[in-house]
Motif scaffolding. Structure first.
Motif, mmCIF file in Angstrom:
data_model
loop_
_atom_site.group_PDB
_atom_site.id
_atom_site.type_symbol
_atom_site.label_atom_id
_atom_site.label_comp_id
_atom_site.label_asym_id
_atom_site.label_seq_id
_atom_site.Cartn_x
_atom_site.Cartn_y
_atom_site.Cartn_z
ATOM 1 N N GLY A 1 5.364 39.827 -0.702
ATOM 2 C CA GLY A 1 4.777 38.978 0.325
ATOM 3 C C GLY A 1 4.688 37.531 -0.106
ATOM 4 O O GLY A 1 5.074 37.158 -1.215
ATOM 5 N N ALA A 2 4.127 36.730 0.790
ATOM 6 C CA ALA A 2 3.993 35.295 0.548
ATOM 7 C C ALA A 2 2.527 34.945 0.336
ATOM 8 O O ALA A 2 1.635 35.565 0.920
ATOM 9 N N TYR A 3 2.302 33.944 -0.502
ATOM 10 C CA TYR A 3 0.947 33.480 -0.820
ATOM 11 C C TYR A 3 0.889 31.975 -0.678
ATOM 12 O O TYR A 3 1.843 31.271 -1.017
ATOM 13 N N ARG A 4 -0.239 31.497 -0.193
ATOM 14 C CA ARG A 4 -0.546 30.074 -0.291
ATOM 15 C C ARG A 4 -1.227 29.927 -1.643
ATOM 16 O O ARG A 4 -2.085 30.721 -2.008
ATOM 17 N N MET A 5 -0.829 28.930 -2.389
ATOM 18 C CA MET A 5 -1.345 28.758 -3.735
ATOM 19 C C MET A 5 -1.962 27.379 -3.877
ATOM 20 O O MET A 5 -1.397 26.389 -3.431
ATOM 21 N N PHE A 6 -3.132 27.322 -4.488
ATOM 22 C CA PHE A 6 -3.852 26.075 -4.725
ATOM 23 C C PHE A 6 -4.064 25.950 -6.224
ATOM 24 O O PHE A 6 -4.512 26.904 -6.871
ATOM 25 N N VAL A 7 -3.727 24.794 -6.783
ATOM 26 C CA VAL A 7 -3.924 24.536 -8.214
ATOM 27 C C VAL A 7 -4.681 23.219 -8.347
ATOM 28 O O VAL A 7 -4.262 22.193 -7.797
ATOM 29 N N GLY B 1 -2.405 16.065 -3.885
ATOM 30 C CA GLY B 1 -3.522 15.208 -3.501
ATOM 31 C C GLY B 1 -4.445 14.977 -4.673
ATOM 32 O O GLY B 1 -4.193 15.426 -5.792
ATOM 33 N N GLY B 2 -5.525 14.303 -4.384
ATOM 34 C CA GLY B 2 -6.520 14.026 -5.408
ATOM 35 C C GLY B 2 -7.860 13.763 -4.760
ATOM 36 O O GLY B 2 -7.930 13.259 -3.635
ATOM 37 N N SER B 3 -8.916 14.122 -5.458
ATOM 38 C CA SER B 3 -10.262 13.881 -4.955
ATOM 39 C C SER B 3 -10.603 12.399 -5.119
ATOM 40 O O SER B 3 -9.855 11.642 -5.751
ATOM 41 N N ASN B 4 -11.743 12.015 -4.589
ATOM 42 C CA ASN B 4 -12.204 10.631 -4.752
ATOM 43 C C ASN B 4 -12.415 10.284 -6.220
ATOM 44 O O ASN B 4 -12.323 9.131 -6.614
ATOM 45 N N GLU B 5 -12.723 11.291 -7.032
ATOM 46 C CA GLU B 5 -12.936 11.075 -8.468
ATOM 47 C C GLU B 5 -11.619 11.070 -9.243
ATOM 48 O O GLU B 5 -11.612 10.897 -10.449
ATOM 49 N N GLY B 6 -10.506 11.321 -8.553
ATOM 50 C CA GLY B 6 -9.208 11.299 -9.212
ATOM 51 C C GLY B 6 -8.732 12.647 -9.723
ATOM 52 O O GLY B 6 -7.759 12.713 -10.459
ATOM 53 N N THR B 7 -9.405 13.727 -9.337
ATOM 54 C CA THR B 7 -8.997 15.060 -9.771
ATOM 55 C C THR B 7 -7.770 15.495 -8.970
ATOM 56 O O THR B 7 -7.847 15.651 -7.752
ATOM 57 N N PRO B 8 -6.629 15.700 -9.633
ATOM 58 C CA PRO B 8 -5.417 16.063 -8.898
ATOM 59 C C PRO B 8 -5.389 17.546 -8.527
ATOM 60 O O PRO B 8 -5.892 18.404 -9.244
ATOM 61 N N TRP C 1 0.839 -1.203 0.000
ATOM 62 C CA TRP C 1 0.000 0.000 0.000
ATOM 63 C C TRP C 1 0.872 1.251 0.000
ATOM 64 O O TRP C 1 0.617 2.194 -0.753
ATOM 65 N N LEU C 2 1.926 1.290 0.828
ATOM 66 C CA LEU C 2 2.822 2.451 0.868
ATOM 67 C C LEU C 2 3.555 2.640 -0.458
ATOM 68 O O LEU C 2 3.757 3.775 -0.907
ATOM 69 N N MET C 3 3.931 1.549 -1.095
ATOM 70 C CA MET C 3 4.604 1.645 -2.396
ATOM 71 C C MET C 3 3.658 2.229 -3.445
ATOM 72 O O MET C 3 4.056 3.094 -4.228
ATOM 73 N N LEU C 4 2.416 1.773 -3.452
ATOM 74 C CA LEU C 4 1.436 2.306 -4.402
ATOM 75 C C LEU C 4 1.161 3.783 -4.132
ATOM 76 O O LEU C 4 1.024 4.576 -5.062
ATOM 77 N N LEU C 5 1.085 4.150 -2.876
ATOM 78 C CA LEU C 5 0.859 5.548 -2.505
ATOM 79 C C LEU C 5 2.008 6.423 -2.977
ATOM 80 O O LEU C 5 1.794 7.500 -3.525
ATOM 81 N N SER C 6 3.239 5.961 -2.815
ATOM 82 C CA SER C 6 4.387 6.768 -3.238
ATOM 83 C C SER C 6 4.430 6.912 -4.754
ATOM 84 O O SER C 6 4.805 7.960 -5.269
ATOM 85 N N VAL C 7 4.017 5.890 -5.496
ATOM 86 C CA VAL C 7 3.959 5.976 -6.960
ATOM 87 C C VAL C 7 2.903 6.995 -7.377
ATOM 88 O O VAL C 7 3.126 7.805 -8.278
ATOM 89 N N THR C 8 1.758 6.992 -6.698
ATOM 90 C CA THR C 8 0.690 7.947 -7.010
ATOM 91 C C THR C 8 1.146 9.370 -6.756
ATOM 92 O O THR C 8 0.942 10.258 -7.575
ATOM 93 N N VAL C 9 1.788 9.615 -5.615
ATOM 94 C CA VAL C 9 2.275 10.956 -5.286
ATOM 95 C C VAL C 9 3.336 11.395 -6.290
ATOM 96 O O VAL C 9 3.342 12.529 -6.747
ATOM 97 N N GLN C 10 4.224 10.487 -6.666
ATOM 98 C CA GLN C 10 5.254 10.817 -7.644
ATOM 99 C C GLN C 10 4.623 11.162 -8.992
ATOM 100 O O GLN C 10 5.014 12.121 -9.643
#
Length: 132
Positions: A107-113, A89-96, A13-22
């Protein structure tokens, strides 16, 4: 026996998770590079037909061409000093999506894409900047 099986499942499970994040990180690499360089032109190559841009909660939808000019104006007023994504991350539907920290002289900004799938490609759907 059960413990060994549980450990094996956890490792897989951890290996699959790391592949997804990569893989998500790789999908966002051209976006990260465009933002780091402050290139609205490179960023616009990743836009969907419409893009929602938000600056401190002021949201508006633009065509890809309009969004390029809005981002050019933003980068002109807030040239990047540094930028990096800190979370993928990704939603349950797979939206990254990815969350990053954008730092400029002003200044600094938090950015969401958030990206979406369009005609088999991932394109930028939403970009949000929130001043910290």
């Amino acid at each position: 026996m059960k413990r060994t099986l549980l450990q094996a499942v956890a490792i897989v499970w951890l290996m699959l998770l790391s592949v997804t994040v990569q893989a998500q990180g790789e999908a966002f690499a051209p976006v990260r590079n465009a933002i780091r360089s402050g290139s609205s032109k490179e960023l616009a190559q990743r836009f969907g037909s419409t893009v929602e841009l938000s600056f401190d909660g002021d949201k508006q939808s633009y065509s890809a061409t309009q969004a390029e000019f809005v981002m050019k104006d933003f980068f002109g007023k807030n040239a990047p000093a540094s930028f990096d994504f800190v979370h993928y991350g990704g939603s349950n539907e797979g939206t990254p999506y990815a969350v990053g920290k954008y730092v400029s002289k002003g200044g600094a900004y938090r950015m969401f894409v958030k990206m979406k799938s369009a005609q088999g490609n991932l394109v930028i759907d939403i970009i949000e900047f929130t001043k910290e």
